[in-house]
Design a protein around this motif. Sequence first.
Motif, PDB file in Angstrom:
ATOM      1  N   ARG A  61     -11.499 -28.264  -0.250  1.00 46.90           N
ATOM      2  CA  ARG A  61     -10.300 -27.856  -1.385  1.00 46.90           C
ATOM      3  C   ARG A  61      -9.652 -26.566  -0.793  1.00 46.90           C
ATOM      4  NH1 ARG A  61     -13.135 -25.288  -6.813  1.00 46.90           N
ATOM      5  NH2 ARG A  61     -14.227 -23.322  -5.841  1.00 46.90           N
ATOM      6  N   VAL A  62     -10.294 -25.776   0.299  1.00 40.40           N
ATOM      7  CA  VAL A  62      -9.568 -24.643   0.545  1.00 40.40           C
ATOM      8  C   VAL A  62      -8.305 -25.197   1.672  1.00 40.40           C
ATOM      9  CG1 VAL A  62      -9.753 -22.620   1.989  1.00 40.40           C
ATOM     10  CG2 VAL A  62     -11.439 -23.271   0.705  1.00 40.40           C
ATOM     11  N   LEU A  63      -8.719 -26.302   2.310  1.00 38.00           N
ATOM     12  CA  LEU A  63      -7.678 -26.929   2.953  1.00 38.00           C
ATOM     13  C   LEU A  63      -6.497 -27.455   2.096  1.00 38.00           C
ATOM     14  CD1 LEU A  63      -9.066 -29.159   5.673  1.00 38.00           C
ATOM     15  CD2 LEU A  63      -7.621 -27.194   6.221  1.00 38.00           C
ATOM     16  N   VAL A  80      -4.034 -16.685   7.797  1.00 40.10           N
ATOM     17  CA  VAL A  80      -4.057 -18.190   7.065  1.00 40.10           C
ATOM     18  C   VAL A  80      -4.468 -19.498   8.017  1.00 40.10           C
ATOM     19  CG1 VAL A  80      -2.748 -19.951   5.650  1.00 40.10           C
ATOM     20  CG2 VAL A  80      -2.393 -17.468   5.359  1.00 40.10           C
ATOM     21  N   LEU A  81      -3.996 -19.223   9.032  1.00 39.55           N
ATOM     22  CA  LEU A  81      -4.080 -20.233  10.126  1.00 39.55           C
ATOM     23  C   LEU A  81      -5.660 -20.480  10.508  1.00 39.55           C
ATOM     24  CD1 LEU A  81      -0.933 -19.859  12.319  1.00 39.55           C
ATOM     25  CD2 LEU A  81      -1.653 -21.939  10.924  1.00 39.55           C
ATOM     26  N   LEU A  82      -6.346 -19.147  10.684  1.00 36.88           N
ATOM     27  CA  LEU A  82      -7.794 -18.945  10.825  1.00 36.88           C
ATOM     28  C   LEU A  82      -8.435 -19.784   9.640  1.00 36.88           C
ATOM     29  CD1 LEU A  82      -8.154 -15.374  12.219  1.00 36.88           C
ATOM     30  CD2 LEU A  82      -8.559 -17.647  13.490  1.00 36.88           C
ATOM     31  N   LEU A  83      -8.279 -19.347   8.505  1.00 40.79           N
ATOM     32  CA  LEU A  83      -8.688 -19.784   7.314  1.00 40.79           C
ATOM     33  C   LEU A  83      -8.631 -21.361   7.339  1.00 40.79           C
ATOM     34  CD1 LEU A  83     -10.387 -19.426   4.773  1.00 40.79           C
ATOM     35  CD2 LEU A  83      -8.389 -19.392   3.435  1.00 40.79           C
ATOM     36  N   ARG A  84      -7.410 -21.894   7.626  1.00 37.92           N
ATOM     37  CA  ARG A  84      -7.182 -23.473   7.772  1.00 37.92           C
ATOM     38  C   ARG A  84      -8.251 -24.163   8.757  1.00 37.92           C
ATOM     39  NH1 ARG A  84      -2.958 -26.736  10.108  1.00 37.92           N
ATOM     40  NH2 ARG A  84      -2.279 -28.488   8.829  1.00 37.92           N
ATOM     41  N   ALA A  86     -10.889 -22.962   9.934  1.00 34.97           N
ATOM     42  CA  ALA A  86     -12.188 -22.810   9.771  1.00 34.97           C
ATOM     43  C   ALA A  86     -12.787 -24.104   8.647  1.00 34.97           C
ATOM     44  CB  ALA A  86     -12.684 -21.551   9.171  1.00 34.97           C
ATOM     45  N   ALA A  87     -11.938 -24.033   7.676  1.00 35.84           N
ATOM     46  CA  ALA A  87     -12.258 -24.854   6.730  1.00 35.84           C
ATOM     47  C   ALA A  87     -12.264 -26.466   7.299  1.00 35.84           C
ATOM     48  CB  ALA A  87     -11.109 -24.926   5.497  1.00 35.84           C
ATOM     49  N   ALA A  88     -11.141 -26.609   8.337  1.00 36.77           N
ATOM     50  CA  ALA A  88     -11.231 -27.951   8.979  1.00 36.77           C
ATOM     51  C   ALA A  88     -12.415 -28.219  10.001  1.00 36.77           C
ATOM     52  CB  ALA A  88      -9.722 -27.869   9.822  1.00 36.77           C
ATOM     53  N   ILE A  89     -13.045 -27.106  10.315  1.00 31.49           N
ATOM     54  CA  ILE A  89     -14.242 -27.374  11.180  1.00 31.49           C
ATOM     55  C   ILE A  89     -15.398 -27.634  10.277  1.00 31.49           C
ATOM     56  CG2 ILE A  89     -15.769 -26.111  12.453  1.00 31.49           C
ATOM     57  CD1 ILE A  89     -13.780 -24.572  13.959  1.00 31.49           C
ATOM     58  N   VAL A  90     -15.264 -27.229   9.189  1.00 28.68           N
ATOM     59  CA  VAL A  90     -16.380 -27.298   8.200  1.00 28.68           C
ATOM     60  C   VAL A  90     -16.528 -28.887   7.961  1.00 28.68           C
ATOM     61  CG1 VAL A  90     -17.465 -26.625   6.010  1.00 28.68           C
ATOM     62  CG2 VAL A  90     -16.879 -25.006   7.659  1.00 28.68           C
ATOM     63  N   VAL A  91     -15.191 -29.343   7.682  1.00 24.85           N
ATOM     64  CA  VAL A  91     -15.136 -30.763   6.834  1.00 24.85           C
ATOM     65  C   VAL A  91     -14.946 -31.765   7.881  1.00 24.85           C
ATOM     66  CG1 VAL A  91     -14.060 -29.730   4.823  1.00 24.85           C
ATOM     67  CG2 VAL A  91     -12.665 -30.678   6.504  1.00 24.85           C
ATOM     68  N   GLY A  92     -14.921 -31.399   9.167  1.00 26.73           N
ATOM     69  CA  GLY A  92     -15.012 -32.216  10.325  1.00 26.73           C
ATOM     70  C   GLY A  92     -13.481 -32.824  10.493  1.00 26.73           C
ATOM     71  N   ASP A  93     -12.636 -31.986  10.690  1.00 29.55           N
ATOM     72  CA  ASP A  93     -11.311 -32.693  10.795  1.00 29.55           C
ATOM     73  C   ASP A  93     -10.765 -31.916  12.131  1.00 29.55           C
ATOM     74  OD1 ASP A  93      -8.402 -32.887  10.763  1.00 29.55           O
ATOM     75  OD2 ASP A  93      -8.243 -32.384   8.771  1.00 29.55           O
ATOM     76  N   PRO A  94     -11.033 -32.465  13.316  1.00 32.85           N
ATOM     77  CA  PRO A  94     -10.555 -31.727  14.587  1.00 32.85           C
ATOM     78  C   PRO A  94      -9.083 -31.704  14.667  1.00 32.85           C
ATOM     79  CG  PRO A  94     -11.507 -34.098  15.043  1.00 32.85           C
ATOM     80  CD  PRO A  94     -11.658 -33.594  13.493  1.00 32.85           C
ATOM     81  N   ARG A  95      -8.167 -32.612  14.310  1.00 31.65           N
ATOM     82  CA  ARG A  95      -6.880 -32.479  14.376  1.00 31.65           C
ATOM     83  C   ARG A  95      -6.307 -31.308  13.630  1.00 31.65           C
ATOM     84  NH1 ARG A  95      -2.699 -33.026  11.551  1.00 31.65           N
ATOM     85  NH2 ARG A  95      -3.671 -33.652   9.677  1.00 31.65           N
ATOM     86  N   THR A  96      -6.672 -31.013  12.519  1.00 31.57           N
ATOM     87  CA  THR A  96      -6.214 -29.760  11.711  1.00 31.57           C
ATOM     88  C   THR A  96      -7.010 -28.562  12.320  1.00 31.57           C
ATOM     89  OG1 THR A  96      -6.079 -31.042   9.648  1.00 31.57           O
ATOM     90  CG2 THR A  96      -6.166 -28.595   9.543  1.00 31.57           C
TER      91      THR A  96
END
Length: 267
Positions: A61-63, A80-84, A86-96
């Motif tokens: 939901r952060v993403l 903001v890009l860092l937070l985005r 970090a959240a993408a790593i947690v949810v398994g979204d390597p593209r983002t």
Amino acid sequence: LRAEAPTREPLLLQRAADWHLARGEVETAVNYLADAGAWCKVLDVAFAHGGASFAQGRAARVLRWIERVPRPRWEERPRVLLLRAAAAIVVGDPRTTDESLDAIDALPSVSAAVCVGADLLRARSDRQRGAAEEALATADRVLRDVDGLGDAHLPDLLGIVANRQDVGAAALQARGVALWHQGKAAARATLEGALQCGGHAVWDVLALGSLALLDAWYGRLRSAEQHGNQAIALARQVELDRQPVTIDAYLALAHVARERDEPDRAA
């Protein structure tokens, strides 16, 4: 109201958002803020509630909150890009993840703290992709540079990277796994070092799980079982036991049970 007093509507929507935030109704508050076009406040919510979202297993939901904001409002904001990322790593979204980190690299100037944060996330992303050599080099750079930073300069990423201790523990855990994948004997000492950093509990859970899997792989079954149980117990204590951070610990315990011919436990 929109026709008669167009300037009042955004104000009322933001007041409604504040009312819902005060009651812990974050999603509803974000909806009101988005309707008001209060994009900076939407991003503030993403930072303020990132830690709780991670703890609840809701980093996605952060993403989603960030991406509700028009891209021009955040695509050149490194934190903001860092937070985005970090959240993408947690949810398994390597593209983002890669898109966000590449966007930071493309900025003409960023702070030393942002560089360290980006390198840390890059090391973890490289490790997830199995790029051990790249992960090792990047983690080493983080460990070299982090001591020169004050905690006040580090961005808070999902509540799990907020100070130098968190950065050190995360970098050592990534470094230890990279060394293990390269077959290096220093992997164990590096993972044990992560446990000495005093960082967020999530890094201890991950380091213990990695140690458990390393021990299981090399036939040190008693040590593997001990580390695996410690990881799971700590995760339960801090309410992270339903998160992917315990995967290595459970894999290690399953391996131990299989080696001991205990199929019921392995399952």
